[in-house]
Design a protein around this motif. Structure first.
Motif, PDB file in Angstrom:
ATOM      1  N   THR A  44       0.838  -1.202   0.000  1.00  0.00           N
ATOM      2  CA  THR A  44       0.000   0.000   0.000  1.00  0.00           C
ATOM      3  C   THR A  44       0.873   1.253   0.000  1.00  0.00           C
ATOM      4  O   THR A  44       0.652   2.187  -0.765  1.00  0.00           O
ATOM      5  N   LEU A  45       1.874   1.240   0.882  1.00  0.00           N
ATOM      6  CA  LEU A  45       2.733   2.424   0.990  1.00  0.00           C
ATOM      7  C   LEU A  45       3.567   2.628  -0.268  1.00  0.00           C
ATOM      8  O   LEU A  45       3.766   3.761  -0.703  1.00  0.00           O
ATOM      9  N   LEU A 300       8.939  17.206  14.018  1.00  0.00           N
ATOM     10  CA  LEU A 300       7.523  17.038  13.721  1.00  0.00           C
ATOM     11  C   LEU A 300       6.686  16.821  14.969  1.00  0.00           C
ATOM     12  O   LEU A 300       5.476  16.970  14.937  1.00  0.00           O
ATOM     13  N   LEU A 303       4.422  19.534  15.709  1.00  0.00           N
ATOM     14  CA  LEU A 303       3.102  19.533  15.080  1.00  0.00           C
ATOM     15  C   LEU A 303       2.092  18.796  15.938  1.00  0.00           C
ATOM     16  O   LEU A 303       0.985  19.256  16.157  1.00  0.00           O
ATOM     17  N   SER A 304       2.481  17.623  16.418  1.00  0.00           N
ATOM     18  CA  SER A 304       1.530  16.843  17.201  1.00  0.00           C
ATOM     19  C   SER A 304       1.303  17.511  18.549  1.00  0.00           C
ATOM     20  O   SER A 304       0.234  17.414  19.131  1.00  0.00           O
ATOM     21  N   VAL A 307      -1.319  19.724  18.060  1.00  0.00           N
ATOM     22  CA  VAL A 307      -2.607  19.051  17.966  1.00  0.00           C
ATOM     23  C   VAL A 307      -3.190  18.787  19.346  1.00  0.00           C
ATOM     24  O   VAL A 307      -4.379  18.949  19.581  1.00  0.00           O
ATOM     25  N   LYS A 308      -2.313  18.407  20.265  1.00  0.00           N
ATOM     26  CA  LYS A 308      -2.808  17.972  21.568  1.00  0.00           C
ATOM     27  C   LYS A 308      -3.381  19.117  22.388  1.00  0.00           C
ATOM     28  O   LYS A 308      -4.334  18.941  23.114  1.00  0.00           O
TER      29      LYS A 308
ATOM     30  N   PHE B 101      -2.390   5.608   5.031  1.00  0.00           N
ATOM     31  CA  PHE B 101      -0.925   5.524   4.977  1.00  0.00           C
ATOM     32  C   PHE B 101      -0.319   5.620   6.375  1.00  0.00           C
ATOM     33  O   PHE B 101       0.636   4.907   6.690  1.00  0.00           O
ATOM     34  N   LEU B 105       1.998   2.821   8.078  1.00  0.00           N
ATOM     35  CA  LEU B 105       3.346   3.127   8.565  1.00  0.00           C
ATOM     36  C   LEU B 105       3.504   2.656   9.996  1.00  0.00           C
ATOM     37  O   LEU B 105       4.599   2.310  10.438  1.00  0.00           O
ATOM     38  N   PHE B 181       1.492  15.587   3.934  1.00  0.00           N
ATOM     39  CA  PHE B 181       1.538  16.443   5.112  1.00  0.00           C
ATOM     40  C   PHE B 181       0.563  15.941   6.183  1.00  0.00           C
ATOM     41  O   PHE B 181       0.921  15.785   7.353  1.00  0.00           O
ATOM     42  N   ILE B 184       1.714  12.801   7.863  1.00  0.00           N
ATOM     43  CA  ILE B 184       2.733  13.000   8.888  1.00  0.00           C
ATOM     44  C   ILE B 184       2.099  13.471  10.194  1.00  0.00           C
ATOM     45  O   ILE B 184       2.449  13.005  11.288  1.00  0.00           O
ATOM     46  N   VAL B 185       1.119  14.375  10.094  1.00  0.00           N
ATOM     47  CA  VAL B 185       0.447  14.859  11.301  1.00  0.00           C
ATOM     48  C   VAL B 185      -0.214  13.691  12.037  1.00  0.00           C
ATOM     49  O   VAL B 185      -0.061  13.517  13.253  1.00  0.00           O
ATOM     50  N   THR B 188       2.418  11.148  13.401  1.00  0.00           N
ATOM     51  CA  THR B 188       3.119  11.618  14.596  1.00  0.00           C
ATOM     52  C   THR B 188       2.262  11.409  15.845  1.00  0.00           C
ATOM     53  O   THR B 188       2.771  11.012  16.888  1.00  0.00           O
ATOM     54  N   SER B 189       0.959  11.633  15.721  1.00  0.00           N
ATOM     55  CA  SER B 189       0.157  11.424  16.924  1.00  0.00           C
ATOM     56  C   SER B 189      -0.094   9.932  17.183  1.00  0.00           C
ATOM     57  O   SER B 189      -0.316   9.515  18.321  1.00  0.00           O
ATOM     58  N   ALA B 192       2.619   8.733  19.340  1.00  0.00           N
ATOM     59  CA  ALA B 192       2.568   9.199  20.724  1.00  0.00           C
ATOM     60  C   ALA B 192       1.715   8.284  21.606  1.00  0.00           C
ATOM     61  O   ALA B 192       1.722   8.419  22.824  1.00  0.00           O
ATOM     62  N   SER B 223      -6.095  14.956  15.933  1.00  0.00           N
ATOM     63  CA  SER B 223      -5.330  15.396  14.758  1.00  0.00           C
ATOM     64  C   SER B 223      -6.157  15.233  13.494  1.00  0.00           C
ATOM     65  O   SER B 223      -5.969  15.977  12.534  1.00  0.00           O
ATOM     66  N   LEU B 226      -8.083  18.370  13.318  1.00  0.00           N
ATOM     67  CA  LEU B 226      -7.223  19.476  12.867  1.00  0.00           C
ATOM     68  C   LEU B 226      -6.991  19.420  11.355  1.00  0.00           C
ATOM     69  O   LEU B 226      -7.126  20.417  10.657  1.00  0.00           O
TER      70      LEU B 226
END
Lengths: 309, 307
Positions: A44-45, A300, A303-304, A307-308, B101, B105, B181, B184-185, B188-189, B192, B223, B226
């Motif tokens: 897929t990727l 990055l 960015l998260s 978001v939080k 995606f 990943l 983009f 990736i957002v 990244t979460s 976490a 996210s 967002l």
């Protein structure tokens, strides 16, 4: 896609989520069966990667074709005209293409630097100090993110026209210095990276507020500011609308606007198509190079973090 | 020597000093233009006689006339409908792919993940104008590899730059540029999320699909909200892609999207008053939609917390 659904939904039917009735899962699963499952995400990727690389690969190859080859040979077969295309691009209007590239670099580097500086001081102030009107100021700044650029750009143009400043470098440069999103990111980063105790300790030692900011806080914020800089750099480099509205003298065009004018002329004279393609190829190189170099430094998680909160 | 009082004064004044440049820039390049646009939208030009000589043209109060005109303007309405159709394709496809995606990943057994992640994120580095130019050529029958293959196979060759396919062609440019983009957002979460959460689910016998659906997606909901929010704003403001494709086809008019109509009215037709009213309307729609969306998202997460 369908194999994904089939393979994964089959065992799912038997187990009820949240109950421990299924067989205990095998730990350290290295059986061939389990390794094969990686095929679905990998394929897929890779499909996504091919889709994303395809136009870039095409422009690399197409830029090697002469005008005749462009319309006659298979599009993914390299041609023989790259050197001639470069020469033509160089010759076009006395090398105005390189002026456009230089302008883009100027707008993006200076604009992003100044924008990062403004974001840094503002974000720091909003994160560290408790003062009257702090939240109100912050909300007003954030509302700027929601403003469609054209809503701003048209009256910005009209206002700058009143003071005879349109069609100048400044007219493209200044409106982009304040970035609400940059301030927002810098605030988040400052409150995460600069401990209030450190600021207080600086005051105890008798340092002024500006000194504390430049000597203590700024180095702590630096990794986050790199991200702000990169965002702004890409945003300014990619901006089309603002220069499109502000500029009429093509000596001041950034590369985005230059390519668009070339393409527009190319619609009447297809010979210009090879110039547009070669120009597009060269325009992609600096940003991709920058991107490949910095993507390892790019924080990055910022960015998260955004978001939080 | 600085006294304690002087210091505390410095501390009190400092944030205002630090915020001064931003405040000035905000006033000059955000507040003033917005105010000016509002003012313009409520005015019109009154022409005396033949409109020649000084003082023959003057700005007079128009009230809401420009706004009622904008509402009756079928070009603006059609532009809005086109953008709605465009957004209905771009937003779900782009965010769906980004989520897919990101989840892929995040699986344990994936191979070549760093390469794929970089490749999918790469279009972010390509300026929108260049992206539209590249795809524009890929849509042109005379130079496109797709048409070459279709031709060799003897298959029919659809016109990608007209009618319904034009929406797909334009949407594809936005999806191509934005998926990485957003991926990736979301990714990244996903990173976490503490590993213990999965371990517990695995002990309970959850399959990877169940983990993705019941744990991962709910946990990255903020996210997703967002990215959704930013995608809607970007969609409403679509301007450069159709402007770039315009020279390649007759099907993209100068008023294809509402912003293009604003530009046409302001600089092509020279009616800055009508353009200002349209711009204000677009800003209002954007604000209403985005705040409405944020409220809806907030109340949803609150409900879920309450449960």
């Amino acid at each position: 896609m369908s194999t994904l659904a089939l393979r994964k939904s089959a065992p799912a039917a038997g187990t009820t989520p949240g109950t421990a009735q299924g067989p205990p899962p095998a730990f350290g699963g290295g059986t061939p069966m389990r390794r094969r499952i990686g095929l679905v995400p990998t394929v897929t990727l890779l499909a996504g990667a091919i889709y994303c690389l395809l136009p870039v690969a095409w422009v690399v190859i197409a830029s090697t074709k002469s005008g005749k080859e462009l319309f006659s040979t298979f599009t993914f077969w390299p041609g023989t005209g790259f050197a001639d295309n470069l020469k033509d691009l160089n010759a076009y209007r006395d090398g105005i293409y390189w002026t456009w590239m230089g302008n883009s670099a100027l707008y993006a580097v200076l604009g992003a630097l100044l924008s990062t500086a403004v974001s840094a001081v503002s974000g720091y102030a909003l994160a560290i100090y408790r003062f009257k009107g702090r939240e109100a100021l912050f909300s007003i700044l954030l509302a700027g993110v929601l403003m469609p650029p054209v809503i701003l750009a048209v009256p910005q143009y009209l206002l700058l026209a009143k003071v005879n400043m349109t069609d100048s470098y400044v007219s493209v440069f200044l409106p982009q210095v304040l970035s609400p999103y940059g301030v927002y990111l810098a605030r988040i980063y400052a409150s995460a990276a600069v401990p209030p105790d450190v600021v207080e300790a600086g005051r105890m030692d008798g340092a002024g507020e500006w000194r504390i900011f430049t000597r203590i806080a700024l180095p702590m914020m630096l990794p986050g500011l790199v991200t702000v800089f990169l965002f702004q750099f890409v945003a300014v480099w990619n901006n089309f609308l603002l220069p499109y509205i502000m500029l009429s003298d093509d000596e001041k065009f950034p590369i985005t606007l230059g390519l668009q004018t070339l393409l527009e002329q190319g619609a009447n004279t297809p010979a210009l198509y090879t110039l547009v393609i070669t120009g597009a190829f060269l325009a992609v190189i600096p940003l991709i190079a920058l991107f490949l170099v910095i993507q390892r430094f790019w924080s990055l998680d910022l960015l998260s973090g955004a978001v939080k909160s | 020597m600085t006294s304690a009082r002087q210091r505390s004064y410095g501390v009190k004044a400092a944030p205002y000093g630090f915020l001064f440049p931003a405040a000035v820039l905000f006033a000059l390049f955000f507040a003033l233009p917005i105010g000016y646009a509002l003012w313009l939208s409520l005015h019109k030009v009154h022409v005396l006689g033949l409109g020649l000589g000084a003082g023959a043209r003057k700005e007079v109060w128009a009230g809401l006339e420009n706004y009622t005109d904008a509402f009756k303007d079928s070009e603006l309405l059609h532009g809005a409908l086109r953008v709605l159709g465009y957004g209905a394709i771009v937003v779900p496809v782009m965010l769906g792919l980004a989520l897919l995606f990101a989840l892929m990943l995040d699986t344990e057994k994936v191979r070549l993940a760093p390469f794929s992640r970089l490749a999918i994120f790469l279009p972010y580095a390509v300026p929108g104008v260049v992206a539209a130019t590249l795809w524009g050529f890929l849509y042109l029958p005379s130079v496109s590899p797709f048409y070459f293959v279709l031709d060799k196979l003897g298959l029919p060759q659809p016109n990608l730059l007209d009618g319904g396919p034009l929406y797909l062609a334009l949407s594809n440019i936005a999806v191509w540029g934005g998926t990485g983009f957003n991926m990736i957002v979301i990714y990244t979460s996903l990173q976490a999320i503490p590993v213990e959460v999965y371990e517990a689910a695995k002990l309970d016998g959850a399959t990877p699909l169940q983990i993705a659906w019941k744990i991962k997606i709910p946990m990255v909901a903020p996210s997703l909200v967002l990215t959704f929010f930013f995608s809607i704003i970007a969609t409403l403001q679509v301007f450069s892609e159709p402007t770039i494709l315009k020279p390649l086809t007759n099907s993209v008019s100068t008023t294809w999207s509402p912003l293009m109509k604003v530009y046409r009215d302001a600089f092509g037709a020279g009616d800055i008053y009508a353009a200002a009213a349209e711009a204000v309307l677009i800003a209002l729609v954007t604000l209403v939609l985005s705040f409405g969306f944020l409220r809806a998202a907030n109340s949803r997460t609150k409900q879920e917390e309450a449960r």
